[in-house]
Design an enzyme around this catalytic site. Structure first.
Site, short mmCIF file in Angstrom:
data_model
loop_
_atom_site.label_atom_id
_atom_site.label_comp_id
_atom_site.label_asym_id
_atom_site.label_seq_id
_atom_site.Cartn_x
_atom_site.Cartn_y
_atom_site.Cartn_z
CG ASP A 1 28.65 37.49 14.11
OD1 ASP A 1 28.65 38.70 14.90
OD2 ASP A 1 27.68 37.32 13.46
CE1 TYR B 1 19.61 48.75 5.63
CE2 TYR B 1 18.46 48.54 7.41
CZ TYR B 1 19.45 48.06 6.64
OH TYR B 1 20.29 47.07 6.82
CD GLU C 1 35.22 33.25 3.52
OE1 GLU C 1 35.45 33.99 4.59
OE2 GLU C 1 34.31 32.56 3.60
NE ARG D 1 24.21 41.91 5.92
CZ ARG D 1 24.38 41.57 7.02
NH1 ARG D 1 25.67 40.99 7.02
NH2 ARG D 1 23.84 41.85 8.08
#
Ligand code: FAD
Length: 394
Positions: free
Chosen positions: A292, A214, A31, A105
């Site tokens: 993605d 939300y 990463e 997230r």
């Protein structure tokens, strides 16, 4: 079983690592960021994606960290008139086999990171940016920008919309700016008083714009994504703050649930929305792209991460079945391509549906929705069956 190298430790990459581990593979993730994490924003995890997490044994951990909405609604942005109200909660579990969840997230990444660390300790290299890859005999070697190398049996490019794996595989090609910019913020619910969003996922329709509201974290936080068509700002960054007065101008005259969220936001971030036409292929030799990197899409069906999560399971399941690796990767592409490309196209089409400008267009689009919701709501649920009822783990 072999070893899977995963480039990218986002939602897709961490889920892929967990899926490969679940199928008996060893894994190593690189990463590029110095730490795993996500922006301070929410995400909707629909039942089709939750099925993968449940198969990984993460259903309870995610449900505990998230919020289960009671329904999905569509409302008119200015008047607040309710067009559609589809029950979720237990009704979602009953109809589609798994819950619908809203989660911060950062909480989602934390659950994935903890599970991976527990099951395959120290397999994530941080600050490790993939530069290039090369085939070496029956292995694949990933070279990092610092010169380090990682060797495995397959390389999974889960490195997002600007994927270097995609670029090496298919050549340079820029994603397309869609002409939409998203404002987003997260606000503690106690600041919102009677203007707090209902405990549902709500899409608010407007002329050339829409908003989605939300709740997160057991209902303690409210999440806003507010999308406006404009072409004067094309920066793709979750951390680029915008001016409150610009957001308020964009949503002037809107329902107080939306405007109060903007007013009470400490910071409003802006994100220019890009996508890409479906690619010709997602695999080559011992390399595959997913999420993605393979099929970036507008967030107008809340399915980008869900598709990455489904990809992750299918990839690991195919690659761990008997047979040559390339055949397995091609099988992954075949299984996933039409579904992900279809949702990519439908997400784009939703921009037109959500953003109707003329009175006539609004009447002929939203009128029938309102009517069907009142006289035959099962039709709306049935339309969602192929999306939410899909089980990549079956
Ligand atoms: P990314 O999240 O982009 O992760 C890629 C990772 O790879 C990053 O960590 C990056 O640092 C790393 N990386 C990049 N290059 C390299 C390299 N060279 N080497 C190593 N690492 C690298 N989806 C939903 O399902 N539900 C929703 O409600 C939803 N809402 C959304 C709202 C908005 C406003 C937006 C913009 C998107 C939304 N999405 C939603 C889509 C979702 O956020 C994405 O589809 C999802 O995050 C994609 O995950 P990914 O892992 O494929 O890519």
């Amino acid at each position: 079983m072999g070893k899977a190298l995963v480039a990218g430790g986002g939602i897709g990459g961490l889920t892929a690592a967990l899926c490969f581990h679940h199928h008996g593979w060893s894994v190593e993730v690189c990463e590029k960021s110095a730490e795993l994490g996500e922006v301070g924003a929410g995400i909707q995890i629909s039942p089709n994606a939750m099925k993968v997490f449940e198969a990984l044994g993460l259903g309870d951990a995610l449900s505990n960290a998230g919020f289960r909405p009671e329904g999905i609604q569509m409302r008119m942005g200015e008047s607040g008139m309710r067009l559609v109200n589809t029950a979720l909660g237990e009704a979602a579990v009953k109809r589609w086999g798994s819950p619908y969840l809203h989660i911060h997230r950062a909480d989602l990444i934390a659950v994935l990171q903890a599970a991976l660390h527990e099951r395959a300790p120290n397999k994530v290299r941080l600050g490790a940016s993939l530069d290039t890859f090369r085939r070496e005999g029956d292995h694949i070697t990933a070279i990092l920008t610092n010169g380090d190398a990682m060797t495995g049996d397959v390389l999974i490019g889960a490195d997002g919309i600007h994927s270097v794996v995609r670029e090496q595989m298919l050549g340079p090609d820029k994603p397309i700016f869609t002409g939409n910019v998203a404002w987003r913020s997260v606000v503690p619910i106690e600041r919102l008083g009677s203007d707090a969003p209902d405990p549902v996922a709500c899409a608010w329709m407007g002329r050339g714009k829409h908003a989605v509201t939300y709740l997160l974290r057991g209902g303690k936080l409210a999440n806003l994504v507010a999308v406006v068509e404009r072409d004067d700002w094309t920066k793709e960054s979750w951390t680029e703050p915008g001016r409150r007065k610009d957001a308020l101008r964009d949503f002037s005259g809107w329902h107080p649930i939306v405007t109060r969220l903007i007013e009470e936001s400490d910071t409003l971030f802006r994100w220019a929305l890009f996508d890409r036409a479906p690619l010709d292929r997602w695999v080559e030799d011992r390399v595959a792209i997913m999420g993605d990197a393979a099929h970036p899409m507008l967030p107008f069906m809340a399915q980008g991460a869900a598709m990455a999560i489904e990809d992750a399971w299918t990839l690991a399941a195919q690659v761990s079945s008997d047979g040559p690796t390339l055949d397995a990767l091609k099988a992954y592409e075949k299984i996933r391509f039409n579904r992900a490309s279809g949702i990519q196209a439908n997400s784009r089409a939703n921009a037109a549906t959500f953003h109707k400008r003329t009175t006539l267009d609004r009447l002929i689009t939203y009128g029938p929705m309102w009517l069907v919701d009142k006289i035959a709501p099962q039709v709306l649920k049935k339309r969602q069956d192929p999306l939410y009822g899909h089980d990549a783990t079956a």
